[in-house]
Design a protein around this motif. Structure first.
Motif, PDB file in Angstrom:
ATOM      1  N   TRP A  84       0.836  -1.205   0.000  1.00  0.00           N
ATOM      2  CA  TRP A  84       0.000   0.000   0.000  1.00  0.00           C
ATOM      3  C   TRP A  84       0.868   1.252   0.000  1.00  0.00           C
ATOM      4  N   MET A  85       1.952   1.231   0.786  1.00  0.00           N
ATOM      5  CA  MET A  85       2.843   2.388   0.844  1.00  0.00           C
ATOM      6  C   MET A  85       3.505   2.656  -0.497  1.00  0.00           C
ATOM      7  N   PHE A  86       3.817   1.589  -1.234  1.00  0.00           N
ATOM      8  CA  PHE A  86       4.401   1.756  -2.570  1.00  0.00           C
ATOM      9  C   PHE A  86       3.461   2.578  -3.452  1.00  0.00           C
ATOM     10  N   PHE A  87       2.183   2.209  -3.517  1.00  0.00           N
ATOM     11  CA  PHE A  87       1.226   2.938  -4.350  1.00  0.00           C
ATOM     12  C   PHE A  87       1.004   4.359  -3.821  1.00  0.00           C
ATOM     13  N   PHE A  88       0.988   4.503  -2.502  1.00  0.00           N
ATOM     14  CA  PHE A  88       0.799   5.809  -1.880  1.00  0.00           C
ATOM     15  C   PHE A  88       1.938   6.763  -2.247  1.00  0.00           C
ATOM     16  N   TYR A  89       3.174   6.318  -2.014  1.00  0.00           N
ATOM     17  CA  TYR A  89       4.334   7.143  -2.342  1.00  0.00           C
ATOM     18  C   TYR A  89       4.417   7.430  -3.843  1.00  0.00           C
ATOM     19  N   HIS A  90       4.178   6.406  -4.643  1.00  0.00           N
ATOM     20  CA  HIS A  90       4.307   6.562  -6.094  1.00  0.00           C
ATOM     21  C   HIS A  90       3.324   7.618  -6.611  1.00  0.00           C
ATOM     22  N   ARG A  91       2.100   7.571  -6.115  1.00  0.00           N
ATOM     23  CA  ARG A  91       1.094   8.521  -6.576  1.00  0.00           C
ATOM     24  C   ARG A  91       1.451   9.950  -6.192  1.00  0.00           C
TER      25      ARG A  91
ATOM     26  N   ILE B 120       3.608  15.477  -7.518  1.00  0.00           N
ATOM     27  CA  ILE B 120       4.315  16.727  -7.228  1.00  0.00           C
ATOM     28  C   ILE B 120       5.739  16.741  -7.793  1.00  0.00           C
ATOM     29  N   GLY B 121       6.131  15.662  -8.465  1.00  0.00           N
ATOM     30  CA  GLY B 121       7.454  15.603  -9.075  1.00  0.00           C
ATOM     31  C   GLY B 121       8.576  15.568  -8.066  1.00  0.00           C
ATOM     32  N   SER B 122       8.401  14.835  -6.954  1.00  0.00           N
ATOM     33  CA  SER B 122       9.419  14.746  -5.905  1.00  0.00           C
ATOM     34  C   SER B 122      10.215  13.454  -6.049  1.00  0.00           C
ATOM     35  N   GLN B 123      11.507  13.596  -6.341  1.00  0.00           N
ATOM     36  CA  GLN B 123      12.367  12.421  -6.467  1.00  0.00           C
ATOM     37  C   GLN B 123      12.538  11.714  -5.119  1.00  0.00           C
ATOM     38  N   THR B 124      12.489  12.487  -4.043  1.00  0.00           N
ATOM     39  CA  THR B 124      12.624  11.902  -2.705  1.00  0.00           C
ATOM     40  C   THR B 124      11.484  10.933  -2.412  1.00  0.00           C
ATOM     41  N   ILE B 125      10.256  11.337  -2.729  1.00  0.00           N
ATOM     42  CA  ILE B 125       9.097  10.486  -2.453  1.00  0.00           C
ATOM     43  C   ILE B 125       9.036   9.320  -3.431  1.00  0.00           C
ATOM     44  N   ILE B 126       9.414   9.559  -4.678  1.00  0.00           N
ATOM     45  CA  ILE B 126       9.464   8.460  -5.653  1.00  0.00           C
ATOM     46  C   ILE B 126      10.477   7.413  -5.195  1.00  0.00           C
ATOM     47  N   ALA B 127      11.619   7.878  -4.661  1.00  0.00           N
ATOM     48  CA  ALA B 127      12.625   6.948  -4.136  1.00  0.00           C
ATOM     49  C   ALA B 127      12.063   6.137  -2.976  1.00  0.00           C
ATOM     50  N   ALA B 128      11.206   6.763  -2.162  1.00  0.00           N
ATOM     51  CA  ALA B 128      10.576   6.054  -1.047  1.00  0.00           C
ATOM     52  C   ALA B 128       9.647   4.954  -1.559  1.00  0.00           C
ATOM     53  N   SER B 129       9.000   5.201  -2.703  1.00  0.00           N
ATOM     54  CA  SER B 129       8.125   4.167  -3.281  1.00  0.00           C
ATOM     55  C   SER B 129       8.946   2.967  -3.737  1.00  0.00           C
ATOM     56  N   VAL B 130      10.097   3.238  -4.340  1.00  0.00           N
ATOM     57  CA  VAL B 130      10.987   2.147  -4.773  1.00  0.00           C
ATOM     58  C   VAL B 130      11.498   1.374  -3.569  1.00  0.00           C
ATOM     59  N   ASP B 131      11.822   2.103  -2.495  1.00  0.00           N
ATOM     60  CA  ASP B 131      12.297   1.458  -1.273  1.00  0.00           C
ATOM     61  C   ASP B 131      11.215   0.565  -0.679  1.00  0.00           C
ATOM     62  N   SER B 132       9.961   1.007  -0.744  1.00  0.00           N
ATOM     63  CA  SER B 132       8.849   0.195  -0.227  1.00  0.00           C
ATOM     64  C   SER B 132       8.703  -1.091  -1.025  1.00  0.00           C
ATOM     65  N   TYR B 133       8.858  -0.978  -2.341  1.00  0.00           N
ATOM     66  CA  TYR B 133       8.774  -2.151  -3.207  1.00  0.00           C
ATOM     67  C   TYR B 133       9.889  -3.145  -2.862  1.00  0.00           C
ATOM     68  N   SER B 134      11.072  -2.606  -2.599  1.00  0.00           N
ATOM     69  CA  SER B 134      12.209  -3.456  -2.235  1.00  0.00           C
ATOM     70  C   SER B 134      11.989  -4.115  -0.878  1.00  0.00           C
ATOM     71  N   ASP B 135      11.362  -3.381   0.043  1.00  0.00           N
ATOM     72  CA  ASP B 135      11.092  -3.927   1.376  1.00  0.00           C
ATOM     73  C   ASP B 135      10.159  -5.136   1.314  1.00  0.00           C
ATOM     74  N   ILE B 136       9.258  -5.131   0.339  1.00  0.00           N
ATOM     75  CA  ILE B 136       8.362  -6.275   0.157  1.00  0.00           C
ATOM     76  C   ILE B 136       9.189  -7.532  -0.120  1.00  0.00           C
ATOM     77  N   ALA B 137      10.149  -7.401  -1.037  1.00  0.00           N
ATOM     78  CA  ALA B 137      11.003  -8.538  -1.387  1.00  0.00           C
ATOM     79  C   ALA B 137      11.834  -8.991  -0.196  1.00  0.00           C
TER      80      ALA B 137
END
Length: 219
Positions: A147-154, A159-176
């Motif tokens: 859920w956090m991945f979709f939340f951060y990604h959206r 807003i075009g924030s690389q910091t938040i987009i990076a957080a979405s990628v980190d969430s996806y990695s945390d799943i694995a």
């Protein structure tokens, strides 16, 4: 639920050209991230000690580092919204990148510490315990991180924030990471193959790699 959170906590959420609106999006992402990651840290730390798994404990501190990252990001968004002054004629927007570097150092420190602990576990293995509580917490963690991945990604894309987009990628990695940790625990307990320390090393190296990427992007 994501749309509801945005509507509740971001005034004029469609006015994306307004810096104040962008800061509200950043604050929302940071606060929700802190809450979720602190909950995940507490749950994983509890079942980590319950099962005796260094991999789960390492994973829990990965979530704690994510919570610290959210706190730093919140601080960065608050400061980046300050108006330009004589010492900062172009505003304070670059503070967001400085907070990214601080975040990278925090992640790296945690990664090194658990790499050391995991190697010690390989040298001195210990038996693990498995329970439905442990499995439930880890599976619940996977769903929360999804859920956090979709939340951060959206929000990041909006807003075009690389910091938040990076957080979405980190969430996806945390799943694995959590999925591999769960599988390793099951293998260690039921097949009597002690791989907890090796998985801990893998998690630690992944945390270090994540810290490197954050530092690279910030630089």
């Amino acid at each position: 639920m994501i749309s509801l959170l945005i509507r509740l906590f971001v005034k004029e959420y469609n006015n994306l050209d307004d810096t104040k609106v962008r800061i509200q999006y950043g604050k929302l992402a940071s606060i929700v991230g802190m809450i979720c990651n602190v909950v995940l840290f507490s749950g994983k730390l509890f079942v980590g000690f319950l099962s005796g798994s260094i991999a789960i404990i390492s994973d829990s501190f990965n979530n704690l580092s994510d919570a610290a990252t959210c706190f730093i990001n919140l601080f960065g968004f608050l400061l980046s919204g300050k108006p330009a002054d004589r010492d900062h004629p172009f505003g304070h927007g670059r503070i967001e990148y400085i907070t990214g570097l601080i975040m990278a150092f925090l992640i790296g420190a945690i990664g090194f510490e658990f790499l050391r602990t995991s190697i010690d576990r390989i040298i001195h293995p210990s038996p693990l315990a498995f329970s439905l509580i442990t499995a439930g917490v880890l599976i619940g963690s996977i769903f929360i991180k999804a859920w956090m991945f979709f939340f951060y990604h959206r929000i990041g894309k909006r807003i075009g924030s690389q910091t938040i987009i990076a957080a979405s990628v980190d969430s996806y990695s945390d799943i694995a990471i959590t999925l591999v940790t769960l599988i390793s625990l099951i293998i260690s307990v039921y097949l009597k193959i002690t791989i907890d320390g090796y998985v801990g090393v893998g998690v630690s190296l992944f945390v270090l790699y994540a810290g490197f990427n954050v530092a690279k992007d910030a630089l």
